[in-house]
Motif scaffolding. Structure first.
Motif, PDB file in Angstrom:
ATOM      1  N   VAL A 192      -8.083   5.517   3.424  1.00 12.54           N
ATOM      2  CA  VAL A 192      -7.658   4.324   2.679  1.00 12.54           C
ATOM      3  C   VAL A 192      -8.529   4.140   1.435  1.00 12.54           C
ATOM      4  CG1 VAL A 192      -7.288   1.842   2.795  1.00 12.54           C
ATOM      5  CG2 VAL A 192      -6.927   3.244   4.838  1.00 12.54           C
TER       6      VAL A 192
ATOM      7  N   GLU B 154      -5.440  -2.898  -0.134  1.00 12.62           N
ATOM      8  CA  GLU B 154      -5.190  -1.466   0.010  1.00 12.62           C
ATOM      9  C   GLU B 154      -4.324  -0.944  -1.127  1.00 12.62           C
ATOM     10  OE1 GLU B 154      -3.467  -0.900   3.826  1.00 12.62           O
ATOM     11  OE2 GLU B 154      -5.349  -1.202   4.916  1.00 12.62           O
TER      12      GLU B 154
ATOM     13  N   CYS C 287       0.848  -1.187   0.000  1.00  9.76           N
ATOM     14  CA  CYS C 287       0.000   0.000   0.000  1.00  9.76           C
ATOM     15  C   CYS C 287       0.889   1.244   0.000  1.00  9.76           C
ATOM     16  CB  CYS C 287      -0.884  -0.015   1.245  1.00  9.76           C
ATOM     17  SG  CYS C 287      -1.850   1.483   1.521  1.00  9.76           S
TER      18      CYS C 287
END
Length: 255
Positions: free
Chosen positions: A169, A152, A68
């Protein structure tokens, strides 16, 4: 990433350029290098720098590694940077020489960064390895990491104008929907897109990501100035740009 157009320009910045063939290999090397460091799917990789070709590639490489991306604001205090790095539990920090002093508070009392996980975009020292030297030793083939739609994609921190900055997110499905939707408006493989807002901004994702996904061309400004933006638009035949109101105002005030 499209591999049937290796000679097409992928990135331009400050008079330099990279083709898609060159950029894809660099992205693969970065992604494999992150995995070699111990980055696993779902881990977070933080970046702190002005916009650059390297920054764009590292962001993409983070995603291909299954991690991520955490692009961090440059206009924050050392205290807030420390909070963001701890809150995101970043396992790797890729930072520019200009921004590195801001991270000293975090680095003085943190063991969360993986061994070898401090990477300098444009410098090296006794703690940071220089990006260029680091990526040369990495595998240049596709990393082959499976990406889940619910995985993510990024954590983007709010401005903190009404309190402590909060991490927002987005997952891969959300960003793919963005790319698909903008492709319907003509942002994609045929685009020449000016990136004139920071890569830590959700605003920037609106045109940067669809252009990257489609195999278009990104013209990157490390720092916005109105006259420079107009010159780049004219010189490169820019087709798309996302700006915030104050940038439009500065352009309109030019004589």
């Amino acid at each position: 990433f499209l591999q049937d157009q290796p000679d097409k320009v992928a990135l331009m910045e400050n008079g330099q350029s990279r083709t898609w063939g060159e950029s894809i290999e660099r992205i693969y090397r970065m992604a494999n290098g992150l995995r070699e460091l111990g980055v696993e799917s779902g881990d977070r990789v933080a970046m702190l720098s002005r916009n650059s070709m390297d920054y764009s590639e590292m962001f993409a490489a983070t995603l291909l590694a299954g991690a991520c991306a955490v692009p961090l604001q440059s206009m924050i205090t050392d205290e807030n940077l420390d909070m963001m790095l701890r809150d995101s539990n970043a396992r790797v920090l890729v930072i520019s020489a200009e921004m590195s002093p801001m991270a000293q508070r975090f680095l003085a009392d943190s063991g969360q960064i993986l061994a070898g996980g401090l990477i300098g975009f444009d410098f090296s020292d006794d703690r940071h390895v220089a990006l260029e030297g680091w990526l040369q030793g990495q595998d240049g083939s596709a990393p082959g990491v499976e990406l889940a739609p619910t995985g993510e994609f990024n954590i983007i921190y709010s401005s903190g104008t009404t309190g402590v900055p909060k991490g927002i997110v987005h997952n891969h499905a959300t960003r793919q929907a963005l790319a698909t939707g903008l492709a319907g408006l003509g942002v994609g493989g045929d685009s020449i897109t000016l990136v004139a807002t920071p890569l830590y901004s959700n605003t920037t994702m609106t045109t940067w990501w669809p252009t990257l996904c489609g195999g278009g061309t990104l013209v990157i400004m490390s720092k916005f100035d109105a006259a420079g933006a107009l010159e780049l638009i004219q010189r490169h035949g820019v087709t798309h740009v996302m700006l915030v109101p104050v940038q439009y105002d500065r352009i309109m005030r030019l004589e």
